[in-house]
Design an enzyme around this catalytic site. Structure first.
Site, mmCIF file in Angstrom:
data_model
loop_
_atom_site.group_PDB
_atom_site.id
_atom_site.type_symbol
_atom_site.label_atom_id
_atom_site.label_comp_id
_atom_site.label_asym_id
_atom_site.label_seq_id
_atom_site.Cartn_x
_atom_site.Cartn_y
_atom_site.Cartn_z
ATOM 1 N N HIS A 1 22.312 0.143 36.604
ATOM 2 C CA HIS A 1 23.204 -0.869 37.188
ATOM 3 C C HIS A 1 23.139 -2.149 36.360
ATOM 4 C CE1 HIS A 1 25.287 -3.236 40.206
ATOM 5 N NE2 HIS A 1 24.321 -4.138 40.106
ATOM 6 N N LYS B 1 51.100 18.665 1.481
ATOM 7 C CA LYS B 1 51.113 17.807 0.279
ATOM 8 C C LYS B 1 49.758 17.147 0.131
ATOM 9 C CE LYS B 1 55.941 16.526 -0.106
ATOM 10 N NZ LYS B 1 56.624 16.069 1.100
ATOM 11 N N GLU C 1 45.693 26.166 2.059
ATOM 12 C CA GLU C 1 46.256 24.941 2.638
ATOM 13 C C GLU C 1 47.489 24.532 1.842
ATOM 14 O OE1 GLU C 1 46.049 22.834 5.300
ATOM 15 O OE2 GLU C 1 47.657 21.833 4.225
ATOM 16 N N ILE D 1 51.647 11.139 23.121
ATOM 17 C CA ILE D 1 51.995 10.372 21.914
ATOM 18 C C ILE D 1 52.932 9.222 22.278
ATOM 19 C CG2 ILE D 1 53.135 10.536 19.652
ATOM 20 C CD1 ILE D 1 52.055 13.422 19.476
ATOM 21 N N GLY E 1 58.016 15.412 21.405
ATOM 22 C CA GLY E 1 57.183 16.609 21.285
ATOM 23 C C GLY E 1 57.193 17.255 19.916
ATOM 24 N N ASP F 1 47.410 24.284 17.282
ATOM 25 C CA ASP F 1 48.754 23.926 17.763
ATOM 26 C C ASP F 1 49.764 25.063 17.626
ATOM 27 O OD1 ASP F 1 47.693 21.442 18.176
ATOM 28 O OD2 ASP F 1 49.136 20.351 16.938
ATOM 29 N N CYS G 1 45.179 15.890 12.516
ATOM 30 C CA CYS G 1 44.295 14.952 13.212
ATOM 31 C C CYS G 1 43.898 13.792 12.289
ATOM 32 C CB CYS G 1 43.059 15.690 13.717
ATOM 33 S SG CYS G 1 41.818 14.620 14.422
ATOM 34 N N GLY H 1 60.519 9.964 25.468
ATOM 35 C CA GLY H 1 59.447 10.917 25.756
ATOM 36 C C GLY H 1 58.382 10.270 26.624
HETATM 37 C C1 FAD Z 1 50.211 10.909 16.754
HETATM 38 C C2 FAD Z 1 49.248 11.978 17.220
HETATM 39 C C3 FAD Z 1 48.088 11.615 17.859
HETATM 40 C C4 FAD Z 1 47.186 12.580 18.277
HETATM 41 N N1 FAD Z 1 46.043 12.185 18.907
HETATM 42 C C5 FAD Z 1 45.168 13.110 19.336
HETATM 43 C C6 FAD Z 1 43.959 12.706 19.963
HETATM 44 O O1 FAD Z 1 43.686 11.520 20.120
HETATM 45 N N2 FAD Z 1 43.107 13.675 20.368
HETATM 46 C C7 FAD Z 1 43.395 15.006 20.226
HETATM 47 O O2 FAD Z 1 42.601 15.842 20.651
HETATM 48 N N3 FAD Z 1 44.523 15.412 19.619
HETATM 49 C C8 FAD Z 1 45.411 14.499 19.168
HETATM 50 N N4 FAD Z 1 46.545 14.907 18.526
HETATM 51 C C9 FAD Z 1 46.779 16.367 18.346
HETATM 52 C C10 FAD Z 1 45.912 16.933 17.217
HETATM 53 O O3 FAD Z 1 46.099 16.149 16.059
HETATM 54 C C11 FAD Z 1 46.289 18.384 16.954
HETATM 55 O O4 FAD Z 1 46.195 19.111 18.164
HETATM 56 C C12 FAD Z 1 45.370 19.050 15.931
HETATM 57 O O5 FAD Z 1 45.241 18.266 14.793
HETATM 58 C C13 FAD Z 1 45.924 20.437 15.571
HETATM 59 O O6 FAD Z 1 45.074 21.058 14.623
HETATM 60 P P1 FAD Z 1 45.541 22.413 13.930
HETATM 61 O O7 FAD Z 1 44.401 22.873 13.092
HETATM 62 O O8 FAD Z 1 46.135 23.327 14.910
HETATM 63 O O9 FAD Z 1 46.760 21.985 12.985
HETATM 64 P P2 FAD Z 1 46.792 20.991 11.639
HETATM 65 O O10 FAD Z 1 45.657 20.103 11.650
HETATM 66 O O11 FAD Z 1 48.173 20.485 11.665
HETATM 67 O O12 FAD Z 1 46.582 22.048 10.487
HETATM 68 C C14 FAD Z 1 47.581 22.928 10.071
HETATM 69 C C15 FAD Z 1 47.545 22.987 8.555
HETATM 70 O O13 FAD Z 1 48.274 24.124 8.127
HETATM 71 C C16 FAD Z 1 48.932 23.798 6.918
HETATM 72 N N5 FAD Z 1 50.042 24.759 6.761
HETATM 73 C C17 FAD Z 1 51.169 24.880 7.512
HETATM 74 N N6 FAD Z 1 51.901 25.930 7.086
HETATM 75 C C18 FAD Z 1 51.218 26.487 6.050
HETATM 76 C C19 FAD Z 1 51.444 27.602 5.201
HETATM 77 N N7 FAD Z 1 52.536 28.377 5.330
HETATM 78 N N8 FAD Z 1 50.546 27.873 4.238
HETATM 79 C C20 FAD Z 1 49.430 27.130 4.091
HETATM 80 N N9 FAD Z 1 49.158 26.062 4.875
HETATM 81 C C21 FAD Z 1 50.032 25.748 5.846
HETATM 82 C C22 FAD Z 1 49.374 22.354 7.133
HETATM 83 O O14 FAD Z 1 49.590 21.706 5.886
HETATM 84 C C23 FAD Z 1 48.197 21.778 7.896
HETATM 85 O O15 FAD Z 1 47.257 21.123 7.070
HETATM 86 C C24 FAD Z 1 47.463 13.957 18.065
HETATM 87 C C25 FAD Z 1 48.638 14.330 17.401
HETATM 88 C C26 FAD Z 1 49.532 13.355 16.976
HETATM 89 C C27 FAD Z 1 50.783 13.771 16.259
#
Ligand code: FAD
Length: 468
Positions: free
Chosen positions: A448, A36, A33, A184, A270, A311, A42, A180
């Protein structure tokens, strides 16, 4: 060099789910990970902090409507700093729990940025300093997404808020121009408008939420407009600039130039897959034009032993789907190592929920998606303004919609715009999981007066019209 069965790059929702699943299966696993802070989008800057702030705004909205319910609530107001502080407390707690899970000892957890040296070797620039290199038989890329800043002239100079900034901002502007029309953008439009801020949404496509069915979008936008939110679609952004009264966003619509003036600009155009610095070229992992890592339905990239989830695949930006993909990838890693056939992912129950007021929830197929697949479907709606419980609650905007396959009445999709849409949709998720028909749903007892009983009306209508 240390060797692992499975290396996970990115310890967010997809990555943590995958690492935990692989470790449960006995694979020697490492999770890297590089953020920072630890917690993933999430928890730190996505679902949880945004819904915490929206909860404060919703309660303020209820207070503003006190009179309608025969209540008096004098001198109501809000303290943005206290709202942010409450969010901070909760997020700290959620993040601490995730840190504990990641450090739980089931798999090795490394803090640092990972980069492919080749298809099996990964170099980590450790957060604590120095480097570590290891070898992995299989890999998952789950590095998430970052805000996609388009090149809008003047935007950076004019200064703006993005979703990260709103979640930290202890000042509530008097008016906001939201750029947008996705989830979000609309959630923050709701947040600000509930606090009494003047909000204008500027969207490029012909409708906000461009993939949703038009009736659903219309129900949401008319409710937001009733609350004073202005929504302008079919636009092309030209530039941003400072003005005497704050900030100005200029856009083109129907061939003419217009502008929105506001105290603040909220940039919500986005996100894009976070692939920078990963050294994908060293591993031979191919990306789409958008930068998203291309995956098949087994979550494999162009390299069969390298998987991707969440994502970074650019498929959905929905956390439970990131987790579903991460867990499936880990199961498929095990199968690959045992030379067993891999399992495909199933998006039949895909769900999308948004949390403005009224909320919006989509499940399974939209009518448009069904038509694109050549599936013959029937849909029935029932409005909340004709439903006892929603009238009692004073939340009568929107409707529920059931979509069934014409040949057998099986439910293949649903939509809700209205009160507690995020909760109501789950009844249909369960029904669809068991491949329920509209007739079966109509025959299931519903208490109900509840919001849930609203489903029985479109279900009964469909059952009757299809003769089931
Ligand atoms: C404002 C906002 C509101 C949202 N609300 C919702 C909601 O209500 N419901 C919902 O379903 N979704 C919501 N989402 C979307 C959701 O947060 C994401 O789809 C989800 O968190 C993605 O998870 P992930 O594991 O793909 O990525 P992340 O949780 O972003 O994990 C990726 C991790 O990889 C690490 N990383 C990146 N590059 C490297 C590298 N080279 N080496 C080591 N580590 C690295 C990063 O530090 C990060 O911790 C929201 C998003 C935003 C921005």
């Amino acid at each position: 060099m240390e060797k692992f069965d499975f290396a996970v790059i990115g310890g967010g929702s997809a990555g943590y789910a995958a690492a935990a699943e692989a470790a449960r299966s006995g694979l020697k696993t490492v999770c890297v990970e590089g953020g920072k802070e630890v917690g993933g989008l999430c928890i730190l800057r996505g679902c949880m902090p945004s819904k915490t702030l929206i909860e404060s705004a919703n309660r303020f909205l209820t207070l503003r409507r006190a009179k309608e319910f025969g209540l008096s609530a004098g001198g109501i107001g809000f303290d943005a700093r206290a709202m942010i502080e409450r969010k901070r407390r909760l997020i700290d707690e959620f993040a601490k729990y995730r840190v504990k899970q990641l450090n739980g000892g089931r798999f090795e957890f490394l803090r640092g940025r990972a980069e492919f040296a080749d298809a099996h070797r990964i170099t980590v620039k450790l957060s604590a300093g120095g480097e570590k290199q290891f070898e992995a038989a299989t890999v998952l890329i789950s590095t998430g997404s970052v805000i996609n800043l388009i090149d809008l002239p003047g935007l950076v100079e004019t200064e703006y808020l993005d979703s990260d900034a709103v979640l930290q901002c202890e000042r509530v502007p008097r008016s906001v121009a939201v750029l947008g029309g996705g989830a979000i953008a609309l959630e923050f439009a709701h947040f600000y408008s509930a606090l009494g801020v003047g909000v204008t949404v500027v969207q490029r496509s012909g409708q906000v939420l461009k993939d949703a069915d038009p009736d659903v979008v219309e129900a949401l936008t008319s409710a937001l407009r009733n609350r004073g939110v202005q929504i302008i679609c079919d636009t092309k952004l030209i530039r941003a600039e400072r003005s005497a009264n704050g900030k100005r966003v200029l856009y083109e619509k129907n061939g003419a130039e217009h502008y929105v003036e506001a105290d603040e600009i909220l940039y919500a155009l986005g996100r894009k897959p976070a692939v920078r610095g990963l050294g994908l070229e060293n591993a031979g992992v191919e990306t789409e034009k958008s930068g998203a890592i291309a995956v098949n339905d087994r979550m494999q990239t162009s390299q069969a032993h390298i998987f991707a989830a969440g994502d970074v695949t650019g498929l959905f930006e929905i956390v439970h789907i990131a987790i579903q993909q991460g867990e499936l990838a880990a199961r498929n890693v095990l199968r690959l190592l045992k030379a067993e056939p891999l399992i495909p992912i199933d998006y039949r129950l895909k769900m999308f929920v948004m949390f403005p007021e009224p909320q919006l929830a989509l499940l399974g197929l939209t009518e448009r998606e069904a038509a694109n697949r050549g599936l013959e479907v029937r849909a029935a709606r029932y409005p909340f303004n004709d439903h006892g419980k929603s009238m009692i609650r004073g939340e009568t905007e929107g409707f529920v919609k059931l979509i069934v396959e014409a040949k057998n009445g099986e439910i293949v999709g649903a939509a809700v715009v209205g009160p507690e849409a995020s909760e109501l949709i789950h009844e249909i998720t369960v029904a669809m999981n068991f491949r329920s028909t509209a007739a079966t749903l109509a025959s299931i007892p519903h208490y109900h007066p509840t919001l849930s009983e609203i489903w029985t009306y479109p279900a009964a209508e469909l059952a009757q019209s299809l003769g089931h």
